[in-house]
Write an enzyme that holds these catalytic residues in place. Structure first.
Site, PDB file in Angstrom:
ATOM      1  N   HIS A  12       0.838  -1.203   0.000  1.00 11.05           N
ATOM      2  CA  HIS A  12       0.000   0.000   0.000  1.00 11.05           C
ATOM      3  C   HIS A  12       0.877   1.258   0.000  1.00 11.05           C
ATOM      4  CE1 HIS A  12      -3.237   2.735   1.073  1.00 11.05           C
ATOM      5  NE2 HIS A  12      -2.435   3.205   2.028  1.00 11.05           N
ATOM      6  N   LYS A  13       1.894   1.260   0.872  1.00  9.34           N
ATOM      7  CA  LYS A  13       2.796   2.421   0.937  1.00  9.34           C
ATOM      8  C   LYS A  13       3.575   2.569  -0.370  1.00  9.34           C
ATOM      9  CE  LYS A  13       3.764   2.374   5.942  1.00  9.34           C
ATOM     10  NZ  LYS A  13       4.838   2.248   6.959  1.00  9.34           N
ATOM     11  N   ASP A  69       8.726   6.168   9.834  1.00 12.79           N
ATOM     12  CA  ASP A  69       8.250   5.637  11.106  1.00 12.79           C
ATOM     13  C   ASP A  69       7.124   6.538  11.583  1.00 12.79           C
ATOM     14  OD1 ASP A  69       8.348   3.614  13.033  1.00 12.79           O
ATOM     15  OD2 ASP A  69       9.510   4.855  14.412  1.00 12.79           O
ATOM     16  N   GLY A 150      -4.767  -0.049  11.835  1.00 18.19           N
ATOM     17  CA  GLY A 150      -4.165   0.466  13.067  1.00 18.19           C
ATOM     18  C   GLY A 150      -5.183   1.191  13.937  1.00 18.19           C
TER      19      GLY A 150
END
Ligand code: IMP
Length: 191
Positions: A12-13, A69, A150
């Site tokens: 996805h990223k 991150d 998430g």
């Protein structure tokens, strides 16, 4: 075309960055360069972890590289889960357990303010750069919405009625921490 590694295998990223980075760069994943290592992420800041991952790829594989991150910082919890967002409820990256623990720890708190922060570290042509994206919002008392991942179902961005989990990916990306950090990275790479 310049090759650059994104220190991730999250498809996805990868799709997201490839769609906005333009034709000048070929973005390679860790798998594309034959890296199947468990890259250490032992810093106690987002910036430290992002730099640690990018430096690892540069040192061991020789590629210019960027790494990200992300953490969710909750004011009433003194910034937790923060850099430990992925393993808040223990090792294993279980989002449901992480969300449940967050809601439990927020019981009784009226200050619900929180923010997602993404730091992207880039190593290119021998120099290190970092790009930060932030989105302010608040933690709900119960999950809402079916999309996202998430902490999305418990986070409502400021100025919106819906959680990230109730928004389309396009609407979320337009205002999200990762979307904003990525936009800064892409602007730099294109400049
Ligand atoms: P990572 O650095 O992208 O792996 O993100 C660390 C952790 O933060 C993930 O395991 C998720 O729990 C959480 N996280 C990161 N980005 C998001 C997001 O966009 N929505 C909800 N949770 C997120």
């Amino acid at each position: 075309m310049q090759e650059i590694v994104f220190a991730t295998n999250n498809s996805h990223k990868l799709d997201e960055i490839r769609s906005i980075i333009g034709a000048r760069f070929k973005v390679l994943s860790l798998a594309d360069i034959g890296c199947f290592d468990d890259i250490p992420e032992t810093a106690d800041t987002l910036e430290g972890n992002a730099l640690q991952k990018a430096r690892y790829v540069k040192e061991h594989y020789g590629y210019d590289c960027f790494a990200d991150d992300t953490g969710l910082m909750v004011d009433a919890l003194d910034g937790a889960p923060g850099v430990y967002s992925a393993r808040y409820a223990g090792p294993g990256h279980d989002s449901r357990a992480n969300r449940a623990l967050l809601l439990e720890n927020m019981l009784g708190h009226t200050d619900r303010r929180a923010r997602f922060v993404t730091v992207i570290a880039l190593i290119k042509d021998g120099a290190e750069h970092t790009f930060t994206g932030t989105v302010e919002g608040e933690i709900l008392t119960a999950p809402e919405g079916e999309g996202g991942f998430g902490y999305d179902p418990v986070f409502r961005p400021q100025g919106f009625d819906a959680t990230f989990a109730s928004m389309s990916p396009e609407d979320k990306n337009a205002i999200s921490h990762r979307g904003r950090a990525t936009a800064r990275l892409v602007a730099f790479l294109k400049s």
